[in-house]
Design a protein around this motif. Sequence first.
Motif, PDB file in Angstrom:
ATOM      1  N   ASN A 114      40.691  37.675  37.304  1.00 23.41           N
ATOM      2  CA  ASN A 114      39.808  38.606  38.006  1.00 23.41           C
ATOM      3  C   ASN A 114      38.582  38.938  37.164  1.00 23.41           C
ATOM      4  OD1 ASN A 114      42.678  40.147  39.429  1.00 23.41           O
ATOM      5  ND2 ASN A 114      41.091  39.096  40.586  1.00 23.41           N
ATOM      6  N   LYS A 115      38.781  39.099  35.866  1.00 20.50           N
ATOM      7  CA  LYS A 115      37.664  39.387  34.965  1.00 20.50           C
ATOM      8  C   LYS A 115      36.676  38.233  34.944  1.00 20.50           C
ATOM      9  CE  LYS A 115      36.573  40.407  30.117  1.00 20.50           C
ATOM     10  NZ  LYS A 115      37.127  40.505  28.731  1.00 20.50           N
ATOM     11  N   GLY A 116      37.189  37.017  34.807  1.00 27.49           N
ATOM     12  CA  GLY A 116      36.312  35.849  34.782  1.00 27.49           C
ATOM     13  C   GLY A 116      35.496  35.720  36.053  1.00 27.49           C
ATOM     14  N   ALA A 117      36.144  35.950  37.207  1.00 26.03           N
ATOM     15  CA  ALA A 117      35.440  35.855  38.488  1.00 26.03           C
ATOM     16  C   ALA A 117      34.405  36.955  38.631  1.00 26.03           C
ATOM     17  CB  ALA A 117      36.442  35.918  39.639  1.00 26.03           C
ATOM     18  N   HIS A 118      34.781  38.184  38.272  1.00 21.52           N
ATOM     19  CA  HIS A 118      33.885  39.333  38.387  1.00 21.52           C
ATOM     20  C   HIS A 118      32.652  39.151  37.509  1.00 21.52           C
ATOM     21  CE1 HIS A 118      32.653  43.548  38.764  1.00 21.52           C
ATOM     22  NE2 HIS A 118      32.538  43.561  37.440  1.00 21.52           N
ATOM     23  N   GLU A 119      32.874  38.756  36.261  1.00 19.08           N
ATOM     24  CA  GLU A 119      31.749  38.622  35.334  1.00 19.08           C
ATOM     25  C   GLU A 119      30.869  37.427  35.657  1.00 19.08           C
ATOM     26  OE1 GLU A 119      33.459  38.671  31.424  1.00 19.08           O
ATOM     27  OE2 GLU A 119      33.690  40.877  31.433  1.00 19.08           O
ATOM     28  N   ALA A 120      31.400  36.451  36.397  1.00 22.51           N
ATOM     29  CA  ALA A 120      30.603  35.294  36.808  1.00 22.51           C
ATOM     30  C   ALA A 120      29.823  35.573  38.093  1.00 22.51           C
ATOM     31  CB  ALA A 120      31.503  34.080  36.998  1.00 22.51           C
ATOM     32  N   GLY A 121      30.010  36.772  38.644  1.00 24.26           N
ATOM     33  CA  GLY A 121      29.277  37.136  39.856  1.00 24.26           C
ATOM     34  C   GLY A 121      29.940  36.685  41.135  1.00 24.26           C
ATOM     35  N   GLY A 122      31.207  36.287  41.058  1.00 20.10           N
ATOM     36  CA  GLY A 122      31.926  35.856  42.248  1.00 20.10           C
ATOM     37  C   GLY A 122      32.727  36.989  42.861  1.00 20.10           C
ATOM     38  N   VAL A 123      33.508  36.643  43.885  1.00 22.40           N
ATOM     39  CA  VAL A 123      34.370  37.622  44.547  1.00 22.40           C
ATOM     40  C   VAL A 123      35.737  37.586  43.880  1.00 22.40           C
ATOM     41  CG1 VAL A 123      35.415  38.350  46.711  1.00 22.40           C
ATOM     42  CG2 VAL A 123      33.123  37.337  46.713  1.00 22.40           C
ATOM     43  N   SER A 124      36.154  38.724  43.366  1.00 25.93           N
ATOM     44  CA  SER A 124      37.413  38.855  42.637  1.00 25.93           C
ATOM     45  C   SER A 124      38.401  39.635  43.495  1.00 25.93           C
ATOM     46  CB  SER A 124      37.162  39.579  41.305  1.00 25.93           C
ATOM     47  OG  SER A 124      38.366  39.864  40.637  1.00 25.93           O
ATOM     48  N   VAL A 125      39.472  38.958  43.943  1.00 27.75           N
ATOM     49  CA  VAL A 125      40.414  39.540  44.893  1.00 27.75           C
ATOM     50  C   VAL A 125      41.760  39.794  44.209  1.00 27.75           C
ATOM     51  CG1 VAL A 125      41.618  39.213  47.093  1.00 27.75           C
ATOM     52  CG2 VAL A 125      39.302  38.287  46.771  1.00 27.75           C
ATOM     53  N   GLY A 126      42.357  40.947  44.480  1.00 25.67           N
ATOM     54  CA  GLY A 126      43.684  41.264  43.968  1.00 25.67           C
ATOM     55  C   GLY A 126      44.619  41.650  45.099  1.00 25.67           C
ATOM     56  N   LEU A 127      45.759  40.989  45.175  1.00 22.89           N
ATOM     57  CA  LEU A 127      46.781  41.317  46.171  1.00 22.89           C
ATOM     58  C   LEU A 127      47.955  41.940  45.437  1.00 22.89           C
ATOM     59  CD1 LEU A 127      46.662  38.039  48.332  1.00 22.89           C
ATOM     60  CD2 LEU A 127      45.266  40.112  48.532  1.00 22.89           C
ATOM     61  N   GLY A 128      48.009  43.270  45.408  1.00 17.10           N
ATOM     62  CA  GLY A 128      49.018  43.978  44.649  1.00 17.10           C
ATOM     63  C   GLY A 128      50.335  44.079  45.392  1.00 17.10           C
ATOM     64  N   ILE A 129      51.386  44.494  44.661  1.00 14.05           N
ATOM     65  CA  ILE A 129      52.710  44.616  45.257  1.00 14.05           C
ATOM     66  C   ILE A 129      53.429  45.842  44.705  1.00 14.05           C
ATOM     67  CG2 ILE A 129      53.775  43.124  43.504  1.00 14.05           C
ATOM     68  CD1 ILE A 129      54.789  43.303  47.226  1.00 14.05           C
ATOM     69  N   GLU A 130      54.186  46.508  45.537  1.00  7.75           N
ATOM     70  CA  GLU A 130      55.007  47.641  45.113  1.00  7.75           C
ATOM     71  C   GLU A 130      56.171  47.134  44.265  1.00  7.75           C
ATOM     72  OE1 GLU A 130      58.006  50.980  47.095  1.00  7.75           O
ATOM     73  OE2 GLU A 130      56.996  49.495  48.350  1.00  7.75           O
ATOM     74  N   LEU A 131      56.299  47.624  43.040  1.00  3.97           N
ATOM     75  CA  LEU A 131      57.375  47.236  42.130  1.00  3.97           C
ATOM     76  C   LEU A 131      58.014  48.485  41.526  1.00  3.97           C
ATOM     77  CD1 LEU A 131      55.619  44.326  40.176  1.00  3.97           C
ATOM     78  CD2 LEU A 131      57.389  44.085  41.918  1.00  3.97           C
ATOM     79  N   PRO A 132      59.275  48.388  41.061  1.00  3.59           N
ATOM     80  CA  PRO A 132      59.896  49.536  40.388  1.00  3.59           C
ATOM     81  C   PRO A 132      59.138  49.934  39.128  1.00  3.59           C
ATOM     82  CG  PRO A 132      61.545  47.890  40.981  1.00  3.59           C
ATOM     83  CD  PRO A 132      60.202  47.274  41.211  1.00  3.59           C
TER      84      PRO A 132
END
Length: 264
Positions: A114-132
């Motif tokens: 995500n950092k590499g994509a963000h700093e390169a000016g691209g779209v950085s997507v995160g699909l999070g999940i509920e975990l204990p």
Amino acid sequence: MSIPGSARRTHQKGPVTLRGQMVPATTTDERLLSNDEDSWVHSDPWRVMRIQSEFVEGFGALAELGPAVSVFGSARIKPGDAEYSLAEEVARELVEAGYAVITGGGPGLMEAANKGAHEAGGVSVGLGIELPFEQGMNSFVDLGVDFRYFFVRKTMFVKYASGFIVLPGGFGTFDELFEAITLVQTGKVRQFPIVLVGTEFWGGLLDWLRSTVRERGLVGEHDVDLLHLVDSPAEAVRIVSEGAAELARQESEATADAAAEGAE
């Protein structure tokens, strides 16, 4: 004495944030898969509505994403490790090739990509999940969606990706890798490219698949060839790009053939 907000345990339950005594003892997935409740006959049908809403939210958030590649890897790798820098470079190369980068949105190699994509000016997507044990969405995600159910999240990883790039990881990474290759091998999805990055890490797995598994006839002769093994981020992105281009060509031909048959 009250505990500062930043020090309190935070639990993400879909779009809902819970802290302190509001943090549940079990996850949504755990409750879905349990048959211990006497009220399951009444509660399970209502869960279908929640599952449906997660699909709707995910589809709505990602429908206009454009070409994207899902990048998987360990949450336990730290900044400064060689694999962390490798994930950053993979993401930069993907952005330069015109792709958005999709990760699980957590720490480690997900954060690095995500950092590499963000700093390169691209779209950085995160699909999070509920975990204990809560991971939380990393700060380099530009577009984030939190899910309760693993299977809904996995659908999003596959549906909106032109390919998978898999970095070193543990059980979660293995799960995503083998689900992807199973979907491709069984024809449930288009034959999009799956690239493993790191010969030293993945080489033993491929050797085992080619010898113990394939030699016993437990997978097809060419099934293992669905996995590409590289060490270079540029090579990984090249394979994904060429695979995506070939898929687009095949789909275009199929559409043209269908139109021609309809006109006859």
